[in-house]
Motif scaffolding. Structure first.
Motif, PDB file in Angstrom:
ATOM      1  N   PRO A   3       0.833  -1.211   0.000  1.00  0.00           N
ATOM      2  CA  PRO A   3       0.000   0.000   0.000  1.00  0.00           C
ATOM      3  C   PRO A   3       0.865   1.257   0.000  1.00  0.00           C
ATOM      4  O   PRO A   3       1.888   1.330   0.685  1.00  0.00           O
ATOM      5  CB  PRO A   3      -0.789  -0.127   1.316  1.00  0.00           C
ATOM      6  CG  PRO A   3      -0.757  -1.583   1.638  1.00  0.00           C
ATOM      7  CD  PRO A   3       0.555  -2.092   1.141  1.00  0.00           C
ATOM      8  N   GLN A   4       0.464   2.247  -0.794  1.00  0.00           N
ATOM      9  CA  GLN A   4       1.196   3.498  -0.888  1.00  0.00           C
ATOM     10  C   GLN A   4       0.262   4.648  -0.511  1.00  0.00           C
ATOM     11  O   GLN A   4      -0.268   5.351  -1.377  1.00  0.00           O
ATOM     12  CB  GLN A   4       1.760   3.697  -2.303  1.00  0.00           C
ATOM     13  CG  GLN A   4       2.810   2.659  -2.679  1.00  0.00           C
ATOM     14  CD  GLN A   4       3.466   2.958  -4.004  1.00  0.00           C
ATOM     15  OE1 GLN A   4       3.067   3.866  -4.722  1.00  0.00           O
ATOM     16  NE2 GLN A   4       4.494   2.189  -4.339  1.00  0.00           N
ATOM     17  N   ALA A   5       0.077   4.820   0.792  1.00  0.00           N
ATOM     18  CA  ALA A   5      -0.848   5.850   1.259  1.00  0.00           C
ATOM     19  C   ALA A   5      -0.386   7.240   0.857  1.00  0.00           C
ATOM     20  O   ALA A   5      -1.204   8.089   0.491  1.00  0.00           O
ATOM     21  CB  ALA A   5      -0.994   5.760   2.779  1.00  0.00           C
ATOM     22  N   ASN A   6       0.918   7.466   0.897  1.00  0.00           N
ATOM     23  CA  ASN A   6       1.425   8.793   0.533  1.00  0.00           C
ATOM     24  C   ASN A   6       1.127   9.129  -0.915  1.00  0.00           C
ATOM     25  O   ASN A   6       0.827  10.279  -1.249  1.00  0.00           O
ATOM     26  CB  ASN A   6       2.937   8.870   0.788  1.00  0.00           C
ATOM     27  CG  ASN A   6       3.283   8.890   2.259  1.00  0.00           C
ATOM     28  OD1 ASN A   6       2.436   9.212   3.099  1.00  0.00           O
ATOM     29  ND2 ASN A   6       4.519   8.538   2.589  1.00  0.00           N
ATOM     30  N   ARG A   7       1.217   8.131  -1.792  1.00  0.00           N
ATOM     31  CA  ARG A   7       0.895   8.348  -3.212  1.00  0.00           C
ATOM     32  C   ARG A   7      -0.579   8.706  -3.373  1.00  0.00           C
ATOM     33  O   ARG A   7      -0.930   9.628  -4.095  1.00  0.00           O
ATOM     34  CB  ARG A   7       1.233   7.081  -4.001  1.00  0.00           C
ATOM     35  CG  ARG A   7       0.748   7.043  -5.432  1.00  0.00           C
ATOM     36  CD  ARG A   7       1.435   8.042  -6.308  1.00  0.00           C
ATOM     37  NE  ARG A   7       1.100   7.826  -7.714  1.00  0.00           N
ATOM     38  CZ  ARG A   7       1.283   8.734  -8.663  1.00  0.00           C
ATOM     39  NH1 ARG A   7       1.809   9.909  -8.363  1.00  0.00           N
ATOM     40  NH2 ARG A   7       0.963   8.471  -9.907  1.00  0.00           N
ATOM     41  N   MET A   8      -1.453   7.977  -2.686  1.00  0.00           N
ATOM     42  CA  MET A   8      -2.889   8.255  -2.758  1.00  0.00           C
ATOM     43  C   MET A   8      -3.195   9.658  -2.235  1.00  0.00           C
ATOM     44  O   MET A   8      -3.936  10.426  -2.865  1.00  0.00           O
ATOM     45  CB  MET A   8      -3.667   7.228  -1.937  1.00  0.00           C
ATOM     46  CG  MET A   8      -5.175   7.454  -1.947  1.00  0.00           C
ATOM     47  SD  MET A   8      -6.039   6.479  -0.698  1.00  0.00           S
ATOM     48  CE  MET A   8      -5.529   7.333   0.791  1.00  0.00           C
ATOM     49  N   ILE A   9      -2.618  10.005  -1.100  1.00  0.00           N
ATOM     50  CA  ILE A   9      -2.872  11.321  -0.525  1.00  0.00           C
ATOM     51  C   ILE A   9      -2.358  12.419  -1.442  1.00  0.00           C
ATOM     52  O   ILE A   9      -2.995  13.456  -1.619  1.00  0.00           O
ATOM     53  CB  ILE A   9      -2.233  11.415   0.872  1.00  0.00           C
ATOM     54  CG1 ILE A   9      -2.964  10.489   1.845  1.00  0.00           C
ATOM     55  CG2 ILE A   9      -2.252  12.849   1.395  1.00  0.00           C
ATOM     56  CD1 ILE A   9      -2.299  10.365   3.204  1.00  0.00           C
ATOM     57  N   GLY A  10      -1.194  12.194  -2.061  1.00  0.00           N
ATOM     58  CA  GLY A  10      -0.650  13.186  -2.985  1.00  0.00           C
ATOM     59  C   GLY A  10      -1.564  13.424  -4.178  1.00  0.00           C
ATOM     60  O   GLY A  10      -1.763  14.567  -4.612  1.00  0.00           O
ATOM     61  N   LEU A  11      -2.134  12.360  -4.734  1.00  0.00           N
ATOM     62  CA  LEU A  11      -3.058  12.503  -5.867  1.00  0.00           C
ATOM     63  C   LEU A  11      -4.323  13.247  -5.457  1.00  0.00           C
ATOM     64  O   LEU A  11      -4.840  14.085  -6.203  1.00  0.00           O
ATOM     65  CB  LEU A  11      -3.415  11.115  -6.417  1.00  0.00           C
ATOM     66  CG  LEU A  11      -2.293  10.392  -7.174  1.00  0.00           C
ATOM     67  CD1 LEU A  11      -2.669   8.944  -7.413  1.00  0.00           C
ATOM     68  CD2 LEU A  11      -1.999  11.099  -8.507  1.00  0.00           C
ATOM     69  N   LEU A  12      -4.827  12.952  -4.267  1.00  0.00           N
ATOM     70  CA  LEU A  12      -6.021  13.649  -3.790  1.00  0.00           C
ATOM     71  C   LEU A  12      -5.723  15.129  -3.535  1.00  0.00           C
ATOM     72  O   LEU A  12      -6.556  15.994  -3.829  1.00  0.00           O
ATOM     73  CB  LEU A  12      -6.538  12.985  -2.513  1.00  0.00           C
ATOM     74  CG  LEU A  12      -7.210  11.616  -2.690  1.00  0.00           C
ATOM     75  CD1 LEU A  12      -7.390  10.930  -1.354  1.00  0.00           C
ATOM     76  CD2 LEU A  12      -8.548  11.765  -3.410  1.00  0.00           C
TER      77      LEU A  12
END
Length: 427
Positions: free
Chosen positions: A352-361
């Protein structure tokens, strides 16, 4: 499709154009699995409540909405067609005092200026909702929703009340999208102390496909094409007490005297050549107040919870620019692309890449905030400043400058596609 379990779960809360458009756009972009499209909560049974619901349903289903050319492109891309309605092929802007100008003497923007079939289309709320609900993409998971539900304050609990996310694993994130309803109690407001008389009027002399935006000394006035050549949709803005007084005149006079009085007053405000013949008895007076959430994204890493607000749940605009619905559809299109990118990233990653998801949001939020606040500032200023003496005195001269071809094309494109980065989103 990979057999790998998804780490992000999605819930769409809403029943109107914003929620349904997001659902269809996700399917179009390649979303895998269910979108979690959810119905709004029912209100308890009761005589008073039932009457309120019935009135709200009838009012909402027949409400006219103006879709811009950009919005029509988005809808066609995700459904294959556009909803039935009345085309806008020409928009004319007039500014001045009560003395009416003839049709064609203002700033005239035509669909041919941008090589488009139309600058926009006027549809009813129920027609748009039916269209978005019925046109599921092949292979998509369509959730049947009862149509014609009433607005937020009658049918849905507050966004701030307990809305428990669906069951998920401890490592999964839950994204809730609020797509319809009111922006909430903490919304930022801009109140120009205006209300609008809205509804259908019957006319003679209006060119086919012609729409008018006229800035009068007491507020903006708009006429939009309707389902027949003999009628048009009216949005007549003024300060709240004046608008309410006009509606009382219409409904309180003996016989047809109230209607005739209002016809005379409205006729004086319209361009020469447009003759009013009657007013539909279903005219309503609607309070106009811009309300918008300061933030449209809320991330809680501890609970692995994300809340996103788009469309009417994020903002409600003064109708002077006719861009509120179109802004909401752009919200849905941008969010759909963002969510599918997040899902694709999950499929390609071993962990899981939470930082990537948060960055896109966060990037989605940044893009949408630019579009939102620019359009809201334009709308606020037009609504508030158009009644000032300096605007009435100087703006007609500015319209003469705006007739220059390059500037006129820029204004026409802004009306058709909104004040934002180049479109369409989908190549």
């Amino acid at each position: 499709m990979s057999g790998k379990p998804l780490m992000t779960r999605l819930e769409i809360h809403g029943h109107g154009p914003g929620a349904l458009a997001l659902h269809r756009m996700l399917q179009r972009e390649g979303w895998e699995g269910d979108t979690g499209l959810r119905e709004r909560q029912q209100v308890p049974d009761g005589h008073t409540t039932a009457q309120a619901l019935q009135a709200a349903q009838a009012s909402l289903a027949t409400r006219s909405l103006a879709l811009s050319a950009g919005s029509l492109q988005l809808i066609k891309a995700c459904t294959g067609s556009i909803p039935a309605g009345s085309d806008i092929t020409c928009v004319e802007v007039q500014i001045g005092a009560r003395a009416a100008r003839a049709v064609g003497e203002g700033l005239v923007m035509r669909h041919s200026d941008l090589a488009l079939e139309q600058l926009g289309r006027v549809v009813s709320w129920s027609t748009l909702v039916d269209h978005l609900d019925a046109k599921a993409m092949p292979g998509g998971n369509s959730t049947a929703l009862p149509l014609g539900r009433p607005p937020h304050d009658l049918s849905e609990t507050s966004h701030h009340e307990d809305q428990r996310p669906t069951a998920r694993s401890t490592s999964a994130w839950n994204i809730r999208v609020w797509a319809d309803g009111d922006p909430g109690e903490d919304a930022v407001e801009e109140d120009a102390d205006q209300s609008a008389i809205v509804g259908r009027v019957y006319v003679r002399g209006a060119p086919q496909g012609w729409a008018l935006e006229r800035f009068l000394a007491d507020g903006p006035l708009a006429l939009l094409p309707d389902q027949s050549p003999q009628s048009m949709q009216l949005v007549w803005c003024a300060n709240t007490s004046q608008s309410e007084s006009r509606l009382r005149t219409l409904r309180g006079g003996p016989s047809r005297s109230g209607e005739q009085s209002l016809l005379r007053e409205l006729g004086m405000a319209l361009p020469k050549g447009i003759e009013l013949t009657a007013i539909d008895p279903g005219l309503q007076c609607v309070r106009l107040k811009r309300r918008a959430r300061a933030q449209i994204l809320q991330i809680c890493p501890e609970d692995r919870q994300v809340d996103v607000w788009i469309a009417n749940a994020a903002q409600s605009l003064h109708p002077v620019a006719g861009q509120g619905l179109n802004l909401g559809l752009r919200d849905a299109a941008e969010l759909a692309r963002c969510l599918v990118t997040i899902q694709h990233t999950e499929r390609q990653s071993e962990t899981p890449q939470a930082n990537r998801m948060i960055g896109l949001l966060r990037r989605f939020e940044e893009h949408r905030q630019r579009d939102r606040w620019l359009l809201m500032r334009i709308t606020d200023q037009l609504a508030r400043q158009s009644t000032r003496f300096w605007f009435q005195a100087l703006a007609p001269q500015a319209l003469k400058i705006a007739r220059q071809s390059q500037l006129k094309r820029f204004i026409t494109r802004t009306f058709a596609f909104g004040p934002r980065e180049p479109w369409p989103l989908w190549a």
